[in-house]
Design a protein around this motif. Structure first.
Motif, PDB file in Angstrom:
ATOM      1  N   GLU A 128      -2.374   6.426  -2.316  1.00 24.94           N
ATOM      2  CA  GLU A 128      -2.908   7.744  -1.965  1.00 24.94           C
ATOM      3  C   GLU A 128      -1.775   8.755  -1.846  1.00 24.94           C
ATOM      4  O   GLU A 128      -0.614   8.392  -1.607  1.00 24.94           O
ATOM      5  CB  GLU A 128      -3.697   7.695  -0.650  1.00 24.94           C
TER       6      GLU A 128
ATOM      7  N   CYS B 198      -0.634  -0.491  -8.228  1.00 22.12           N
ATOM      8  CA  CYS B 198      -1.432  -0.730  -7.012  1.00 22.12           C
ATOM      9  C   CYS B 198      -2.799  -1.318  -7.394  1.00 22.12           C
ATOM     10  O   CYS B 198      -3.279  -2.250  -6.737  1.00 22.12           O
ATOM     11  CB  CYS B 198      -1.601   0.560  -6.224  1.00 22.12           C
TER      12      CYS B 198
ATOM     13  N   ASP C  90       0.880  -1.172   0.000  1.00 17.60           N
ATOM     14  CA  ASP C  90       0.000   0.000   0.000  1.00 17.60           C
ATOM     15  C   ASP C  90       0.912   1.215   0.000  1.00 17.60           C
ATOM     16  O   ASP C  90       1.724   1.379   0.927  1.00 17.60           O
ATOM     17  CB  ASP C  90      -0.879   0.017   1.257  1.00 17.60           C
TER      18      ASP C  90
ATOM     19  N   ASN D 188      -3.570  -0.265  -2.019  1.00 16.58           N
ATOM     20  CA  ASN D 188      -4.027   1.135  -1.980  1.00 16.58           C
ATOM     21  C   ASN D 188      -2.940   2.090  -2.445  1.00 16.58           C
ATOM     22  O   ASN D 188      -1.755   1.831  -2.243  1.00 16.58           O
ATOM     23  CB  ASN D 188      -4.404   1.532  -0.544  1.00 16.58           C
TER      24      ASN D 188
END
Ligand code: CP
Length: 333
Positions: free
Chosen positions: A230, A222, A199, A228
């Protein structure tokens, strides 16, 4: 796989094979896979780890290395095709590449970006000029865009420390630094973490985003791995992290304008990795590619803590690059 310029051009299986060889060579360092083979190490820029780990590693594999400093032991090199070479550059990469191809089995190149014009640097012109003209395999020892050997060592270290990297939280954290630095390390670190199913969280102040190209690669990896991705503009992104990878990089928005970037950065000196920020994590390991500016990018209390694995990372440069060379020479046992 002939050349090694970025890990995103390699399959997961290729990377796993290189890492397996690296691990074998770590436990049994002497090998003769490069016997009677020669490797040119061409440096446009300074280096401690890359230079010495390649030289030592090639020696341990039974090969010969020639370290060539551009503008030092070898001529200043021109990369632009069609250039009228009436300035400081004495030899074109085209001619140098053709000649080195006659003597060596591999050419390894380190070339930082010029940090003046992003539209030029994002073409990664020096490494691509070598790629175009060499008749033998090319290994990037860091280019304008990527530092793939660092990435191999990084993921090798993460695998050693966390066992399975999948779904573990990898945080790439922008840090303050007085200079505008290239994006090669953060690009490669976030790409390799995404290739291994971590992640990925990128923590940076607004205006210091990585390139769209890198974000797209990381986001796609990803998505493919079901992990994830971000981007967070505050240190809240450190929460639950398993890895904090600190690195400074320059703003692409103000590329080639260090005065403007400097005036923005004077308010960002709090972007140092210290104990308070590490306490937000899940007892994360701390990583940095080195060299590091102590008490500017990271506080001594973190760098010297038991959670810091920066020297393991540096050690694994040696083993990972040996694994890469053994793989590329075709000795894949
Ligand atoms: N991490 C790294 O590439 O270090 P050097 O610049 O010292 O080679």
């Amino acid at each position: 796989m002939k050349n090694f310029i970025s890990t995103h051009n390699c399959t997961f299986e290729e990377l796993e094979k290189i890492l397996k060889l690296a691990t074998q060579l770590k436990s049994k360092p002497i090998d003769n896979c490069l016997k009677n083979k020669s490797v040119a190490l061409v440096f446009f820029n300074s280096s401690l780890r890359t230079r010495t780990s390649f030289e030592v590693g090639i020696n341990q594999l039974g090969g010969h290395s020639s370290t060539l400093d551009v503008g030092g032991q070898i001529w200043n090199l021109e990369y632009k095709d069609g250039a009228v070479m009436d300035g400081q550059n004495v030899e074109h990469i085209k001619d140098a590449s053709k000649v080195l191809s006659k003597y060596f089995d591999f050419v390894c190149v380190r070339s930082f970006p010029q940090m003046e014009d992003w539209n030029e640097d994002k073409k990664d012109p020096i490494i691509n000029s070598f790629k175009k003209y060499l008749d033998i395999p090319l290994i990037s020892m860091e280019s304008a865009l990527y530092h793939p050997c660092q990435a191999l060592a990084d993921i090798m270290t993460i695998k050693e420390k966390l066992n399975k990297p999948e779904k573990k939280k990898f945080v790439l954290s922008w840090s303050y630094h007085p200079k505008s630095l290239p994006t090669a390390v953060p690009n490669s670190a976030s790409i390799i973490a995404s290739q291994f199913g971590m992640d990925v969280t990128i923590v940076n102040p607004k205006g210091f985003e990585l390139s769209k190209e890198t974000m797209n690669i990381v986001e796609k990896n990803c998505k493919d791995k079901g992990s994830n991705f971000e981007v967070v503009n505050s240190h809240e992104g450190f929460e639950n992290a398993d890895i904090i990878y600190a690195k400074s990089w320059g703003s692409l928005k103000y590329y080639g304008q260090p005065e403007i970037e400097g005036s923005i950065k004077k308010d960002l000196k709090g972007w140092i990795v210290d104990k308070e920020k590490m306490d937000l994590t899940k007892n994360a390991k701390f990583m940095h590619c080195l060299p590091v500016r102590r008490n500017v990018e990271v506080a001594d209390e973190v760098l010297d803590s038991k959670n810091s694995i920066v020297y393991d990372q540096a050690e694994n440069r040696l083993h990972a690059q040996k694994g890469l060379l053994k793989y590329l020479i075709g000795d894949k046992k």
